[in-house]
Design a protein around this motif. Structure first.
Motif, short mmCIF file in Angstrom:
data_model
loop_
_atom_site.label_atom_id
_atom_site.label_comp_id
_atom_site.label_asym_id
_atom_site.label_seq_id
_atom_site.Cartn_x
_atom_site.Cartn_y
_atom_site.Cartn_z
N ARG A 32 7.36 0.69 4.88
CA ARG A 32 6.91 -0.17 5.98
C ARG A 32 6.68 0.66 7.25
NH1 ARG A 32 10.45 -4.62 4.61
NH2 ARG A 32 12.00 -3.52 5.80
N GLU A 33 7.59 1.60 7.53
CA GLU A 33 7.46 2.45 8.72
C GLU A 33 6.15 3.24 8.70
OE1 GLU A 33 10.78 5.13 8.76
OE2 GLU A 33 12.24 3.50 8.94
N HIS A 34 5.73 3.65 7.53
CA HIS A 34 4.55 4.51 7.42
C HIS A 34 3.28 3.74 7.09
CE1 HIS A 34 6.77 8.21 7.90
NE2 HIS A 34 7.73 7.64 7.20
N GLY A 35 3.37 2.43 7.06
CA GLY A 35 2.21 1.61 6.74
C GLY A 35 1.40 1.17 7.93
N ASP A 119 -0.48 8.03 1.37
CA ASP A 119 -0.51 9.39 1.91
C ASP A 119 0.91 9.89 2.19
OD1 ASP A 119 -3.26 9.41 1.77
OD2 ASP A 119 -3.56 9.07 3.92
N TRP A 120 1.72 9.06 2.85
CA TRP A 120 3.08 9.46 3.17
C TRP A 120 3.87 9.75 1.89
CZ3 TRP A 120 7.60 6.86 1.75
CH2 TRP A 120 8.78 7.48 2.18
N LEU A 121 3.76 8.85 0.92
CA LEU A 121 4.54 9.01 -0.30
C LEU A 121 4.08 10.23 -1.11
CD1 LEU A 121 6.84 7.93 -1.97
CD2 LEU A 121 5.28 6.27 -2.98
N SER A 122 2.79 10.42 -1.22
CA SER A 122 2.27 11.59 -1.95
C SER A 122 2.74 12.88 -1.30
CB SER A 122 0.74 11.57 -1.98
OG SER A 122 0.28 10.48 -2.71
N THR A 123 2.62 12.95 0.01
CA THR A 123 3.03 14.14 0.75
C THR A 123 4.54 14.37 0.61
OG1 THR A 123 1.23 13.83 2.33
CG2 THR A 123 3.09 15.20 3.04
N THR A 124 5.32 13.32 0.72
CA THR A 124 6.77 13.43 0.62
C THR A 124 7.20 13.89 -0.77
OG1 THR A 124 7.04 11.71 2.29
CG2 THR A 124 8.95 12.17 0.92
N LYS A 128 9.13 17.40 -1.11
CA LYS A 128 10.57 17.33 -1.37
C LYS A 128 10.97 17.53 -2.83
CE LYS A 128 11.94 14.58 2.58
NZ LYS A 128 12.81 13.49 3.03
N LEU A 129 10.03 17.38 -3.75
CA LEU A 129 10.39 17.47 -5.16
C LEU A 129 9.67 18.62 -5.85
CD1 LEU A 129 10.29 13.69 -6.21
CD2 LEU A 129 12.25 15.01 -5.39
N SER A 130 10.43 19.38 -6.62
CA SER A 130 9.83 20.46 -7.42
C SER A 130 9.02 19.83 -8.55
CB SER A 130 10.93 21.33 -8.01
OG SER A 130 11.67 20.61 -8.98
#
Length: 150
Positions: A32-35, A119-124, A128-130
């Motif tokens: 929600r914050e990034h939407g 975009d936020w989720l893809s970038t995160t 953050k994940l290998s």
């Protein structure tokens, strides 16, 4: 050497459920914050998503679908209409009724919000994940999908 039982443990399931609810709640807040602008109430969002999914509807049919009184739904619909997110046209089957639908402004807002969240989720995920963790996440998503099935 005896094999360990694979019977599901109710205590483990309960602990997992608690963790999952907490994580999903936090995750939902982050999305929600990034939407983008989130000046809509949960009820308003629900109406918009229902109209997006099911198409134009009368206030009374929206009220039934959302399990609320028509007067309460009228308040929600009027606020969305006043914000330029809904428009009304006469019902072709009953000219006394009005079919509410999403405006172009609302559709654009939905698309922009979803794109920002994506975009936020893809970038995160990427940051953050290998690669191995992303594979684990993929497996976990399959399990979560099974939990969400009807």
């Amino acid at each position: 050497m005896s094999k360990r039982s694979r019977t599901p443990d109710p205590e483990t399931a309960s602990a997992l459920a608690t963790q999952l609810r907490a994580i999903l709640s936090k995750f939902k807040r982050r999305l929600r914050e990034h939407g983008g602008r989130d000046d809509l109430t949960p009820s308003q969002i629900s109406v918009i998503l229902r109209l997006e999914k099911d198409g134009a509807a009368t206030v009374s049919s929206l009220a039934r679908a959302e399990a609320m009184r028509p007067q309460s739904m009228s308040t929600i619909v009027n606020s969305l209409h006043d914000a330029g997110l809904l428009s009304g046209t006469p019902d072709p089957n009953d000219g006394r009724k009005t079919l509410m639908s999403l405006t172009k402004k609302c559709q654009k807002r939905i698309q922009e919000s979803r794109a920002a969240k994506q975009d936020w989720l893809s970038t995160t995920i990427q940051q953050k994940l290998s690669a191995q963790e992303q594979e684990k996440l993929s497996s976990a998503l399959k399990l979560l999908s099974r939990l969400a099935e009807d």
